[in-house]
Write an enzyme that holds these catalytic residues in place. Sequence first.
Site, short mmCIF file in Angstrom:
data_model
loop_
_atom_site.label_atom_id
_atom_site.label_comp_id
_atom_site.label_asym_id
_atom_site.label_seq_id
_atom_site.Cartn_x
_atom_site.Cartn_y
_atom_site.Cartn_z
N ASP A 28 -4.47 -8.33 -1.37
CA ASP A 28 -3.72 -7.87 -0.15
C ASP A 28 -3.52 -6.72 0.12
O ASP A 28 -3.24 -5.56 -0.56
CB ASP A 28 -1.82 -8.36 -0.77
CG ASP A 28 -1.21 -8.07 0.50
OD1 ASP A 28 -1.02 -9.26 1.28
OD2 ASP A 28 -0.65 -7.13 0.80
N TYR B 265 -2.79 0.66 5.10
CA TYR B 265 -2.80 1.09 3.83
C TYR B 265 -4.24 2.08 3.81
O TYR B 265 -4.17 2.79 2.59
CB TYR B 265 -2.93 0.19 2.67
CG TYR B 265 -2.05 -0.79 2.50
CD1 TYR B 265 -0.77 -0.47 3.05
CD2 TYR B 265 -2.04 -2.01 1.58
CE1 TYR B 265 0.25 -1.35 3.28
CE2 TYR B 265 -0.99 -3.10 1.84
CZ TYR B 265 0.33 -2.75 2.45
OH TYR B 265 1.16 -3.88 2.44
N LYS C 191 -3.57 -6.78 7.40
CA LYS C 191 -2.66 -6.90 8.45
C LYS C 191 -3.01 -6.10 9.69
O LYS C 191 -3.43 -4.97 9.33
CB LYS C 191 -1.23 -6.70 7.78
CG LYS C 191 -1.13 -7.19 6.33
CD LYS C 191 0.21 -6.97 5.62
CE LYS C 191 0.32 -7.32 4.31
NZ LYS C 191 -0.26 -6.28 3.20
N HIS D 39 1.66 -7.24 10.82
CA HIS D 39 2.41 -6.63 9.70
C HIS D 39 3.97 -6.39 9.84
O HIS D 39 4.79 -6.56 9.19
CB HIS D 39 1.71 -5.24 9.45
CG HIS D 39 1.96 -4.38 8.22
ND1 HIS D 39 1.12 -3.72 7.58
CD2 HIS D 39 2.84 -4.74 7.09
CE1 HIS D 39 1.48 -3.31 6.46
NE2 HIS D 39 2.40 -3.88 6.16
P1 NAD Z 1 5.87 -3.75 -6.69
O1 NAD Z 1 7.12 -4.48 -6.71
O2 NAD Z 1 4.52 -4.42 -6.85
O3 NAD Z 1 5.70 -2.44 -7.71
C1 NAD Z 1 4.94 -1.68 -7.88
C2 NAD Z 1 5.46 -0.40 -8.99
O4 NAD Z 1 5.82 -1.06 -9.98
C3 NAD Z 1 4.28 0.54 -9.21
O5 NAD Z 1 4.89 1.76 -9.05
C4 NAD Z 1 3.81 0.14 -10.54
O6 NAD Z 1 3.48 1.09 -11.16
C5 NAD Z 1 5.23 -0.57 -10.98
N1 NAD Z 1 4.53 -1.78 -12.11
C6 NAD Z 1 3.69 -2.56 -11.77
N2 NAD Z 1 3.55 -3.52 -12.63
C7 NAD Z 1 4.27 -3.05 -13.85
C8 NAD Z 1 4.43 -3.40 -15.21
N3 NAD Z 1 4.13 -4.45 -15.66
N4 NAD Z 1 5.56 -2.76 -15.74
C9 NAD Z 1 6.05 -1.50 -15.43
N5 NAD Z 1 5.92 -1.18 -14.06
C10 NAD Z 1 5.02 -1.81 -13.14
O7 NAD Z 1 5.77 -2.81 -5.17
P2 NAD Z 1 4.87 -3.12 -3.85
O8 NAD Z 1 3.65 -2.10 -4.27
O9 NAD Z 1 5.59 -2.35 -2.89
O10 NAD Z 1 4.40 -4.32 -3.62
C11 NAD Z 1 3.59 -5.20 -3.85
C12 NAD Z 1 2.46 -5.29 -2.79
O11 NAD Z 1 3.23 -5.92 -1.81
C13 NAD Z 1 2.01 -4.28 -2.21
O12 NAD Z 1 0.94 -3.60 -2.76
C14 NAD Z 1 1.48 -4.70 -0.75
O13 NAD Z 1 0.14 -5.33 -1.00
C15 NAD Z 1 2.48 -5.62 -0.46
N6 NAD Z 1 3.49 -5.09 0.34
C16 NAD Z 1 3.81 -5.42 2.01
C17 NAD Z 1 4.58 -4.82 2.57
C18 NAD Z 1 4.78 -5.18 4.03
O14 NAD Z 1 5.82 -4.96 4.89
N7 NAD Z 1 4.19 -6.45 4.32
C19 NAD Z 1 5.46 -3.79 2.01
C20 NAD Z 1 5.28 -3.08 0.62
C21 NAD Z 1 4.49 -3.94 0.05
#
Ligand code: NAD
Length: 283
Positions: A47, A52, A77, A110
């Site tokens: 994704d 990004y 997006k 997005h």
């Molecule tokens: P997330 O909830 O996936 O959390 C990521 C954070 O958690 C990172 O700092 C990582 O180091 C930590 N982490 C990951 N796995 C872990 C584990 N097993 N143990 C401990 N810590 C861990 O947050 P995100 O990146 O905001 O969301 C995931 C994805 O969603 C994004 O990468 C993106 O692709 C998407 N996204 C979309 C939008 C949108 O507006 N459409 C907004 C935000 C994110």
Amino acid sequence: MATTIPDIALNDGNTIPQLGFGVYQISPADTADSVRTALDVGYRHIDTAEMYGNEAEVGHGVRAAGLAREDVYITSKLNNGAHRPEDARAAFQATLDALRGDYIDLFLIHWPLPTRYDGDFVATWKVLEEFQQDGRARSIGVSNFQVPHLDRLAAEAEVVPAVNQIEAHPYFVNDEVREYGVKHGIVTQAWSPIAQGAVLGDPTVADLADQVARTPAQVVLRWHVQRGDVIFPKSTTPKRIEENLRIFDFELDDAAMERLTQLDRGESGRQGPHPDSFDYLPG
Ligand code: NAD
């Protein structure tokens, strides 16, 4: 019990792997390696987004993993600055060029940006319908759309979005928007599925993790899977990337599911901006 990643059916006849890998806030320099690590351990869904700034590096990572384009499900997006139809057409082609492909599996608006572009996200959506019609987008969908936004598309457009990608995690369950999706055949994708890490130290999450002998992240990701949502947690740490994939060989019982759902803090649990007011345009 199945240990492979399930496919979820979309309303347009396509399917999407329920677990993917998110690359938000992964720097372009780190993206290809992270994507390759994820693909090497078994992810088949990435994704990304124009916003990004790492679409080209996602393409590099897929090719470095030695996988054919059709073996990996890729989502991108439309950026907030490109909602006008001509801009959207150019931005979409730029996404395909960055990925060095002639199609994308899923392309999303997005953000709805209801306070920009005279509130007209319908004209933008109709341009995404073109991309699906000409075969360059296999599926099209939206992100951060609230119920009134979805109602408006239903009234004024032809195609029902295949997905709505929204913030959802135990501190912000977002069930009103999810339930609209269930009722109208729109698959929910839960972004920030572990609330960017904020839920992992919660005592309830820790207690459940002890009970099932899994990590806090695995317990929360498993909760999403059992709710039926599509997720793509982000990490650049190989060990965590693999940990986040190992969620298909255990189950949470109804009581555990309910305890996680009860962590909901409503609006105050949101980590990201509110879709009704978010109006960021790239500079
Ligand atoms: P997330 O909830 O996936 O959390 C990521 C954070 O958690 C990172 O700092 C990582 O180091 C930590 N982490 C990951 N796995 C872990 C584990 N097993 N143990 C401990 N810590 C861990 O947050 P995100 O990146 O905001 O969301 C995931 C994805 O969603 C994004 O990468 C993106 O692709 C998407 N996204 C979309 C939008 C949108 O507006 N459409 C907004 C935000 C994110």
